[in-house]
Write a protein that holds these residues in place. Structure first.
Motif, PDB file in Angstrom:
ATOM      1  N   GLU A  73     -12.216  24.255  37.381  1.00 55.39           N
ATOM      2  CA  GLU A  73     -12.781  24.240  38.386  1.00 55.39           C
ATOM      3  C   GLU A  73     -12.521  25.505  39.581  1.00 55.39           C
ATOM      4  O   GLU A  73     -13.069  26.783  40.227  1.00 55.39           O
ATOM      5  N   THR A  76     -13.201  28.627  37.434  1.00 54.79           N
ATOM      6  CA  THR A  76     -14.039  29.691  37.606  1.00 54.79           C
ATOM      7  C   THR A  76     -13.853  29.435  38.307  1.00 54.79           C
ATOM      8  O   THR A  76     -14.735  31.433  38.462  1.00 54.79           O
ATOM      9  N   GLN A  77     -13.788  29.097  39.846  1.00 56.90           N
ATOM     10  CA  GLN A  77     -14.351  29.729  41.836  1.00 56.90           C
ATOM     11  C   GLN A  77     -13.325  30.977  41.764  1.00 56.90           C
ATOM     12  O   GLN A  77     -13.663  31.984  42.086  1.00 56.90           O
ATOM     13  N   ARG A  78     -12.103  31.540  41.350  1.00 56.15           N
ATOM     14  CA  ARG A  78     -11.202  33.217  40.880  1.00 56.15           C
ATOM     15  C   ARG A  78     -11.332  33.715  40.317  1.00 56.15           C
ATOM     16  O   ARG A  78     -11.983  34.960  41.351  1.00 56.15           O
ATOM     17  N   GLU A  80     -15.110  33.786  39.884  1.00 60.35           N
ATOM     18  CA  GLU A  80     -16.198  34.100  40.446  1.00 60.35           C
ATOM     19  C   GLU A  80     -15.788  35.122  41.786  1.00 60.35           C
ATOM     20  O   GLU A  80     -16.511  35.907  42.039  1.00 60.35           O
ATOM     21  N   LEU A  81     -14.915  34.987  42.606  1.00 60.07           N
ATOM     22  CA  LEU A  81     -14.600  35.761  43.543  1.00 60.07           C
ATOM     23  C   LEU A  81     -13.405  36.880  43.337  1.00 60.07           C
ATOM     24  O   LEU A  81     -14.408  37.470  43.493  1.00 60.07           O
TER      25      LEU A  81
END
Length: 102
Positions: A73, A76-78, A80-81
Motif C-alpha cells: 500500500e 502504491t501511495q508513493r 500516486e504521489l
C-alpha cells in the motif's frame, strides 16, 4: 574458598526452608498427594503451552502478512504521489504559459 562457603550456606538454608515448608503444609503424605495433583495439572499445562505456542506462530504469520500488505500500500501511495507531483508540475507550466500569452 568463598564459593565453597556460599555453596555450604545455600545447602543449609535450603534444608531449613524445606523443613519450614513441610511444617507449614503438613506431613510427607500430604506433600505426596499434592505432588500427584500437581503432576496432573502439569500435563494440562503442557497442552496449554503447546496451544499458546501455536497461537503465537499464527499471530506472527498474520502480522507478517499485514506488514507485507502495508508495504504494498505504501509503494502504491508513493507512486500516486509521484504521478500527482508530475501532474501539478505540468499544470503549473501550462498556467505559466497562459500568463506569458496573456
Amino acid at each position: 574458598m568463598v564459593t565453597g562457603a556460599v555453596g555450604a550456606a545455600s545447602i543449609v538454608v535450603s534444608g531449613w526452608l524445606a523443613r519450614g515448608v513441610e511444617a507449614a503444609n503438613g506431613d510427607r503424605r500430604t506433600a505426596i498427594e499434592r505432588s500427584s495433583l500437581g503432576e496432573y495439572f502439569g500435563g494440562v499445562s503442557a497442552v496449554f503451552s503447546g496451544l499458546a505456542l501455536l497461537l503465537l506462530v499464527a499471530t506472527l504469520l498474520l502480522q507478517q502478512r499485514e506488514l507485507r500488505m502495508q508495504r504494498h500500500e505504501l509503494a502504491t501511495q508513493r507512486e500516486e504521489l509521484v504521478s500527482s507531483r508530475n501532474e501539478l508540475h505540468r499544470s503549473a507550466e501550462a498556467d505559466l504559459r497562459g500568463l506569458h500569452v496573456s
